[in-house]
Design an enzyme around this catalytic site. Structure first.
Site, PDB file in Angstrom:
ATOM      1  N   LEU A 246     -28.982 -17.897 -99.555  1.00 44.92           N
ATOM      2  CA  LEU A 246     -28.565 -16.587 -98.378  1.00 44.92           C
ATOM      3  C   LEU A 246     -29.352 -15.915 -98.914  1.00 44.92           C
ATOM      4  O   LEU A 246     -28.756 -14.676 -99.400  1.00 44.92           O
ATOM      5  CB  LEU A 246     -28.133 -16.434 -97.579  1.00 44.92           C
ATOM      6  CG  LEU A 246     -28.004 -15.122 -96.008  1.00 44.92           C
ATOM      7  CD1 LEU A 246     -28.698 -15.637 -95.724  1.00 44.92           C
ATOM      8  CD2 LEU A 246     -26.963 -15.901 -95.591  1.00 44.92           C
TER       9      LEU A 246
ATOM     10  N   ALA B 283     -35.939 -10.879 -96.326  1.00 46.13           N
ATOM     11  CA  ALA B 283     -36.774 -12.016 -96.934  1.00 46.13           C
ATOM     12  C   ALA B 283     -38.198 -10.868 -96.436  1.00 46.13           C
ATOM     13  O   ALA B 283     -38.890 -12.253 -97.572  1.00 46.13           O
ATOM     14  CB  ALA B 283     -35.961 -12.844 -96.900  1.00 46.13           C
TER      15      ALA B 283
ATOM     16  N   ILE C  75     -38.024  -6.056-101.884  1.00 45.22           N
ATOM     17  CA  ILE C  75     -36.902  -7.324-102.865  1.00 45.22           C
ATOM     18  C   ILE C  75     -36.939  -8.471-102.139  1.00 45.22           C
ATOM     19  O   ILE C  75     -36.945  -9.155-103.170  1.00 45.22           O
ATOM     20  CB  ILE C  75     -35.994  -5.929-103.370  1.00 45.22           C
ATOM     21  CG1 ILE C  75     -36.517  -4.534-104.549  1.00 45.22           C
ATOM     22  CG2 ILE C  75     -34.671  -6.428-103.965  1.00 45.22           C
ATOM     23  CD1 ILE C  75     -34.986  -3.500-104.516  1.00 45.22           C
TER      24      ILE C  75
ATOM     25  N   ASP D 155     -34.601 -12.316 -91.433  1.00 41.02           N
ATOM     26  CA  ASP D 155     -35.474 -10.986 -91.318  1.00 41.02           C
ATOM     27  C   ASP D 155     -35.026 -10.599 -90.395  1.00 41.02           C
ATOM     28  O   ASP D 155     -34.638 -11.249 -89.105  1.00 41.02           O
ATOM     29  CB  ASP D 155     -36.738 -10.722 -92.060  1.00 41.02           C
ATOM     30  CG  ASP D 155     -36.698  -9.461 -92.568  1.00 41.02           C
ATOM     31  OD1 ASP D 155     -37.517  -9.199 -94.394  1.00 41.02           O
ATOM     32  OD2 ASP D 155     -35.966  -8.308 -91.678  1.00 41.02           O
TER      33      ASP D 155
ATOM     34  N   ASP E 245     -30.437  -9.953 -86.993  1.00 43.57           N
ATOM     35  CA  ASP E 245     -30.381  -8.990 -86.628  1.00 43.57           C
ATOM     36  C   ASP E 245     -28.616  -9.097 -87.379  1.00 43.57           C
ATOM     37  O   ASP E 245     -27.706  -8.727 -86.465  1.00 43.57           O
ATOM     38  CB  ASP E 245     -30.805  -7.884 -85.211  1.00 43.57           C
ATOM     39  CG  ASP E 245     -29.958  -6.075 -85.818  1.00 43.57           C
ATOM     40  OD1 ASP E 245     -29.630  -5.920 -86.422  1.00 43.57           O
ATOM     41  OD2 ASP E 245     -29.309  -5.693 -84.243  1.00 43.57           O
TER      42      ASP E 245
ATOM     43  N   SER F 126     -27.745   1.575-103.669  1.00 43.34           N
ATOM     44  CA  SER F 126     -28.827   2.154-105.400  1.00 43.34           C
ATOM     45  C   SER F 126     -29.031   3.060-106.174  1.00 43.34           C
ATOM     46  O   SER F 126     -27.230   3.294-106.060  1.00 43.34           O
ATOM     47  CB  SER F 126     -30.074   2.581-103.859  1.00 43.34           C
ATOM     48  OG  SER F 126     -31.429   3.798-103.893  1.00 43.34           O
TER      49      SER F 126
ATOM     50  N   TYR G 136     -28.506   7.335 -96.368  1.00 42.95           N
ATOM     51  CA  TYR G 136     -29.160   6.396 -96.562  1.00 42.95           C
ATOM     52  C   TYR G 136     -27.707   5.870 -98.106  1.00 42.95           C
ATOM     53  O   TYR G 136     -27.778   4.918 -98.784  1.00 42.95           O
ATOM     54  CB  TYR G 136     -31.211   6.249 -97.178  1.00 42.95           C
ATOM     55  CG  TYR G 136     -30.965   5.696 -98.445  1.00 42.95           C
ATOM     56  CD1 TYR G 136     -31.427   4.178 -97.313  1.00 42.95           C
ATOM     57  CD2 TYR G 136     -30.989   5.347 -99.184  1.00 42.95           C
ATOM     58  CE1 TYR G 136     -31.688   3.133 -98.494  1.00 42.95           C
ATOM     59  CE2 TYR G 136     -31.606   4.104 -99.996  1.00 42.95           C
ATOM     60  CZ  TYR G 136     -31.835   3.049-100.447  1.00 42.95           C
ATOM     61  OH  TYR G 136     -32.436   1.971-100.612  1.00 42.95           O
TER      62      TYR G 136
ATOM     63  N   ILE H   2     -38.906   1.253-106.865  1.00 45.03           N
ATOM     64  CA  ILE H   2     -39.693   0.169-106.943  1.00 45.03           C
ATOM     65  C   ILE H   2     -40.262  -0.163-105.945  1.00 45.03           C
ATOM     66  O   ILE H   2     -40.472   0.889-104.668  1.00 45.03           O
ATOM     67  CB  ILE H   2     -38.728  -0.989-106.588  1.00 45.03           C
ATOM     68  CG1 ILE H   2     -36.892  -1.290-107.735  1.00 45.03           C
ATOM     69  CG2 ILE H   2     -39.304  -2.131-106.402  1.00 45.03           C
ATOM     70  CD1 ILE H   2     -36.783  -0.954-108.832  1.00 45.03           C
TER      71      ILE H   2
ATOM     72  N   THR I 191     -42.144  -0.488-103.372  1.00 45.60           N
ATOM     73  CA  THR I 191     -42.173  -1.622-102.461  1.00 45.60           C
ATOM     74  C   THR I 191     -43.099  -0.633-101.407  1.00 45.60           C
ATOM     75  O   THR I 191     -43.106   0.493-101.345  1.00 45.60           O
ATOM     76  CB  THR I 191     -40.816  -1.967-101.681  1.00 45.60           C
ATOM     77  OG1 THR I 191     -40.095  -0.606-101.425  1.00 45.60           O
ATOM     78  CG2 THR I 191     -40.287  -2.799-102.792  1.00 45.60           C
TER      79      THR I 191
HETATM   80  N1  CAA Z   1     -35.557  19.593-102.586  1.00 48.52           N
HETATM   81  C1  CAA Z   1     -35.477  21.057-101.708  1.00 48.52           C
HETATM   82  N2  CAA Z   1     -35.590  21.118-101.134  1.00 48.52           N
HETATM   83  C2  CAA Z   1     -36.803  20.058-100.612  1.00 48.52           C
HETATM   84  C3  CAA Z   1     -37.200  19.285-101.331  1.00 48.52           C
HETATM   85  C4  CAA Z   1     -36.461  19.044-102.395  1.00 48.52           C
HETATM   86  N3  CAA Z   1     -37.027  17.544-103.161  1.00 48.52           N
HETATM   87  N4  CAA Z   1     -37.837  18.901-100.040  1.00 48.52           N
HETATM   88  C5  CAA Z   1     -38.552  19.405 -99.379  1.00 48.52           C
HETATM   89  N5  CAA Z   1     -37.402  20.103 -99.429  1.00 48.52           N
HETATM   90  C6  CAA Z   1     -37.019  21.568 -98.433  1.00 48.52           C
HETATM   91  C7  CAA Z   1     -37.606  23.031 -98.990  1.00 48.52           C
HETATM   92  O1  CAA Z   1     -37.350  24.054 -98.299  1.00 48.52           O
HETATM   93  C8  CAA Z   1     -38.936  22.149 -97.769  1.00 48.52           C
HETATM   94  O2  CAA Z   1     -39.841  23.322 -98.563  1.00 48.52           O
HETATM   95  P1  CAA Z   1     -41.074  23.620 -99.074  1.00 48.52           P
HETATM   96  O3  CAA Z   1     -42.006  22.835 -98.809  1.00 48.52           O
HETATM   97  O4  CAA Z   1     -41.388  25.303 -99.059  1.00 48.52           O
HETATM   98  O5  CAA Z   1     -40.886  23.785-100.332  1.00 48.52           O
HETATM   99  C9  CAA Z   1     -38.582  22.084 -96.571  1.00 48.52           C
HETATM  100  O6  CAA Z   1     -37.850  20.826 -97.093  1.00 48.52           O
HETATM  101  C10 CAA Z   1     -39.613  21.117 -95.735  1.00 48.52           C
HETATM  102  O7  CAA Z   1     -40.758  20.120 -96.822  1.00 48.52           O
HETATM  103  P2  CAA Z   1     -41.245  19.187 -96.066  1.00 48.52           P
HETATM  104  O8  CAA Z   1     -42.381  19.151 -95.137  1.00 48.52           O
HETATM  105  O9  CAA Z   1     -41.464  17.584 -96.737  1.00 48.52           O
HETATM  106  O10 CAA Z   1     -40.469  18.075 -94.808  1.00 48.52           O
HETATM  107  P3  CAA Z   1     -39.897  17.415 -93.934  1.00 48.52           P
HETATM  108  O11 CAA Z   1     -39.346  17.316 -92.342  1.00 48.52           O
HETATM  109  O12 CAA Z   1     -41.617  17.146 -93.249  1.00 48.52           O
HETATM  110  O13 CAA Z   1     -39.503  16.006 -95.376  1.00 48.52           O
HETATM  111  C11 CAA Z   1     -38.151  14.548 -95.680  1.00 48.52           C
HETATM  112  C12 CAA Z   1     -38.425  15.584 -95.715  1.00 48.52           C
HETATM  113  C13 CAA Z   1     -38.685  13.531 -95.174  1.00 48.52           C
HETATM  114  C14 CAA Z   1     -37.557  14.948 -97.149  1.00 48.52           C
HETATM  115  C15 CAA Z   1     -39.914  14.051 -96.994  1.00 48.52           C
HETATM  116  O14 CAA Z   1     -40.049  15.194 -97.952  1.00 48.52           O
HETATM  117  C16 CAA Z   1     -39.431  12.999 -97.976  1.00 48.52           C
HETATM  118  O15 CAA Z   1     -39.580  11.894 -96.862  1.00 48.52           O
HETATM  119  N6  CAA Z   1     -39.043  12.586 -98.771  1.00 48.52           N
HETATM  120  C17 CAA Z   1     -39.103  11.487 -99.878  1.00 48.52           C
HETATM  121  C18 CAA Z   1     -37.555  11.420 -99.567  1.00 48.52           C
HETATM  122  C19 CAA Z   1     -37.310   9.604-100.968  1.00 48.52           C
HETATM  123  O16 CAA Z   1     -37.265  10.689-101.914  1.00 48.52           O
HETATM  124  N7  CAA Z   1     -37.096   8.520-100.262  1.00 48.52           N
HETATM  125  C20 CAA Z   1     -37.043   7.866-101.239  1.00 48.52           C
HETATM  126  C21 CAA Z   1     -37.038   6.378-100.333  1.00 48.52           C
HETATM  127  S1  CAA Z   1     -37.261   5.351-101.286  1.00 48.52           S
HETATM  128  C22 CAA Z   1     -35.674   4.546-101.079  1.00 48.52           C
HETATM  129  O17 CAA Z   1     -34.872   4.554-100.347  1.00 48.52           O
HETATM  130  C23 CAA Z   1     -35.077   3.483-101.897  1.00 48.52           C
HETATM  131  C24 CAA Z   1     -33.958   3.528-102.848  1.00 48.52           C
HETATM  132  O18 CAA Z   1     -33.415   3.701-103.037  1.00 48.52           O
HETATM  133  C25 CAA Z   1     -34.216   5.058-104.016  1.00 48.52           C
END
Ligand code: CAA
Length: 238
Positions: free
Chosen positions: A8, A12, A16, A35, A50, A134, A147, A180, A182
């Site tokens: 299972l 899917a 991943i 899914d 779901d 993760s 998350y 990864i 995706t």
């Molecule tokens: N460190 C510290 N502060 C941060 C930051 C960081 N890395 N990123 C953003 N901020 C703060 C800052 O104060 C920033 O202001 P500046 O731009 O002046 O530096 C402020 O937040 C605003 O940032 P954004 O304009 O980017 O804010 P937003 O609300 O539009 O988005 C966010 C924020 C949702 C976190 C976006 O940056 C984002 O999507 N980041 C990626 C998140 C991520 O890594 N997700 C992983 C997905 S993959 C996964 O989850 C699989 C797994 O298992 C790993």
């Protein structure tokens, strides 16, 4: 390697989970892919369900039994969602949704399918549950309070389940993927992605196949019969 098994795989339809389903099918497993919406798949059986709702998982177990006349002895919990937002802006429903799908969904699948499997095969069982956590569960990640909490829960739950189910012949392990390639990571803004890549020793993101191969190792009783309650980081050296 997995011939005569029924497996299972949740999630899917993409990422991943999709790759795991393809690899397991190529290894001879009769894959039941699940899914939340309909999907193209290489699975022998596909189901729309779901996993975050008990009734839906109970119905899924009934349907799998009626199609395969058995319950899966290999389960890969790869279904997961992100609803990224900074803590100060995160909507409560985005916290709840991520916990419901990633953490409660993994709980429900493992509870209901283990109950069914044990009722059917009380002795001499050799089964394997693989929970996809993760690496951000260990280190945190900006924008992912929901998350990271869900995935840390998955990792901790894996260890409790391994202690409870080991004596019944069900091994339970977690994989902690790094970043990864995706649809989930496609959503990461470019400037965040550049910073992220500079922290990976191998200098690149991983492929879904590189996680699927570790799932195959954990699924195979001949290769991983003494691995139980483990968390395996697969991050390229993050
Ligand atoms: N460190 C510290 N502060 C941060 C930051 C960081 N890395 N990123 C953003 N901020 C703060 C800052 O104060 C920033 O202001 P500046 O731009 O002046 O530096 C402020 O937040 C605003 O940032 P954004 O304009 O980017 O804010 P937003 O609300 O539009 O988005 C966010 C924020 C949702 C976190 C976006 O940056 C984002 O999507 N980041 C990626 C998140 C991520 O890594 N997700 C992983 C997905 S993959 C996964 O989850 C699989 C797994 O298992 C790993």
């Amino acid at each position: 390697m997995l011939s005569k098994t029924v497996s299972l795989v949740t999630g899917a339809g993409s990422g991943i989970g999709k790759k795991v389903a393809q690899l397991f099918a190529a290894q001879g497993s009769r894959v039941c892919g699940v899914d939340v919406k309909s999907f193209d798949s290489s699975c022998e059986h596909s189901f729309v369900s779901d996993i975050g709702q008990r009734q839906s998982v109970v119905k899924l177990a009934d349907e799998i039994f009626s199609r395969t006349q058995s319950y899966p002895t290999i389960i890969v919990n790869a279904a997961g969602i992100t609803k990224d937002s900074l803590l100060l802006k995160m909507r409560e429903e985005d916290f709840d949704d991520v916990i419901r799908v990633n953490l409660k969904g993994t709980f429900l699948i493992n509870q209901i399918f283990s109950q069914r499997l044990l009722a059917e095969n009380p002795t001499d069982l050799k089964a394997s549950i693989i929970n996809i956590s993760s690496i951000v569960a260990k280190y945190g990640n900006v924008g992912q309070c929901n998350y990271t909490a869900s995935k840390a829960g998955v990792e901790a739950m894996t260890k409790s389940m391994a202690k409870e189910l080991g004596r019944a012949g069900i091994r339970v392990n977690a994989i902690l993927p790094g970043f990864i390639q995706t649809p989930m990571t496609d959503k990461i803004p470019d400037k965040v992605k550049q910073k992220l890549l500079s922290n990976i020793a191998l200098g690149r993101m991983g492929s879904p196949d590189e996680i699927a191969q570790v799932c195959l190792f954990l699924a195979s009783n001949s290769m991983s019969s003494y691995v139980n309650g483990a968390s395996i980081d697969v991050t390229g050296g993050l």
